[in-house]
Design an enzyme around this catalytic site. Structure first.
Site, PDB file in Angstrom:
ATOM      1  N   CYS A 150      -7.172  -0.861   8.814  1.00  0.00           N
ATOM      2  CA  CYS A 150      -5.909  -0.938   8.047  1.00  0.00           C
ATOM      3  C   CYS A 150      -5.515   0.444   7.367  1.00  0.00           C
ATOM      4  CB  CYS A 150      -6.040  -1.902   6.961  1.00  0.00           C
ATOM      5  SG  CYS A 150      -6.147  -3.531   7.486  1.00  0.00           S
TER       6      CYS A 150
ATOM      7  N   HIS B  76      -0.646  -5.774   3.077  1.00  0.00           N
ATOM      8  CA  HIS B  76      -1.840  -6.293   3.196  1.00  0.00           C
ATOM      9  C   HIS B  76      -1.336  -7.826   2.954  1.00  0.00           C
ATOM     10  CE1 HIS B  76      -5.149  -3.272   3.344  1.00  0.00           C
ATOM     11  NE2 HIS B  76      -5.268  -4.308   4.194  1.00  0.00           N
TER      12      HIS B  76
ATOM     13  N   GLU C 283       0.862  -1.091  -0.187  1.00  0.00           N
ATOM     14  CA  GLU C 283       0.051   0.092   0.070  1.00  0.00           C
ATOM     15  C   GLU C 283       0.786   1.224   0.130  1.00  0.00           C
ATOM     16  OE1 GLU C 283      -3.168  -0.073  -0.277  1.00  0.00           O
ATOM     17  OE2 GLU C 283      -3.681  -2.305   0.381  1.00  0.00           O
TER      18      GLU C 283
END
Length: 196
Positions: free
Chosen positions: A144, A163, A82
């Site tokens: 998250c 993730h 991410e």
């Protein structure tokens, strides 16, 4: 020694065992070489509590890098890097049935914050046998993403979010721990280059 901090998450919904925490524990066993001191913490799937813990990490420990690992329930066997955290749009309720005030992380914070880690470079340089790694610019507007944004905000961008998929026969905790080790060593190398 360089301090790096890692967090995984506790159980939520149907996931009684959260692969993110299992992976972080496994990483901790493997270590990151003798120059890196690594500390780990399990975060609850609760906005306010996760935020408090993340603030504490940055104010008390001031690590070189904090890496948060989360479970992506929607993915098949994929590891997702991410790039950024988003501030607004947190409508989904957490394990305590709450969502953040104003549905955002930091009331007057920027709309999104990018990690100082270049995930695209990382993605090009790293491969893990047996699993695909992809890039993402949307961590999903749940705990998250919320944790990631908060950490980027308080850590001046020195945070990363990965993730991982749920555990399965082919994706064991050991496998994920090893994959994280590979990815994070490359991240730390990138941090080192940025410092020079």
């Amino acid at each position: 020694n360089l301090l790096s901090f890692f967090s995984g998450f506790g159980p939520f919904r149907q996931y009684l065992v959260n692969s993110s925490w299992e992976a972080v524990k496994e990483l901790s066993k493997r270590g990151l070489g003798e120059n890196t001191d690594l500390q780990i913490m399990q975060l609850p799937v609760v906005y306010q509590k996760a935020k408090e813990q993340v603030c504490k990490i940055w104010t008390t420990l001031q690590p070189l890098l904090t890496v948060h690992v989360g479970l992506a329930s929607s993915t098949t066997a994929l590891i997702i890097l991410e790039q950024c955290g988003k501030n607004k749009g947190y409508q989904e309720r957490d394990a305590c049935g709450c969502h953040p005030e104003g549905a955002c992380c930091v009331l007057d914070g920027p709309g999104k914050i990018e990690s100082t880690i270049n995930m695209k470079t990382l993605w090009k340089n790293v491969s893990v046998e047996g699993i695909d790694i992809i890039l993402s610019r949307d961590a999903g507007r749940y705990i998250c993403d919320y944790t990631y944004y908060t950490s980027l905000y308080y850590g001046n961008g020195r945070a990363a979010f990965i993730h991982v998929p749920p555990l399965s026969e082919s994706v064991t905790a050991e496998f994920l721990g090893k994959a994280l080790q590979t990815i994070i060593l490359a991240m730390l190398e990138q941090c080192g280059e940025q410092r020079e």
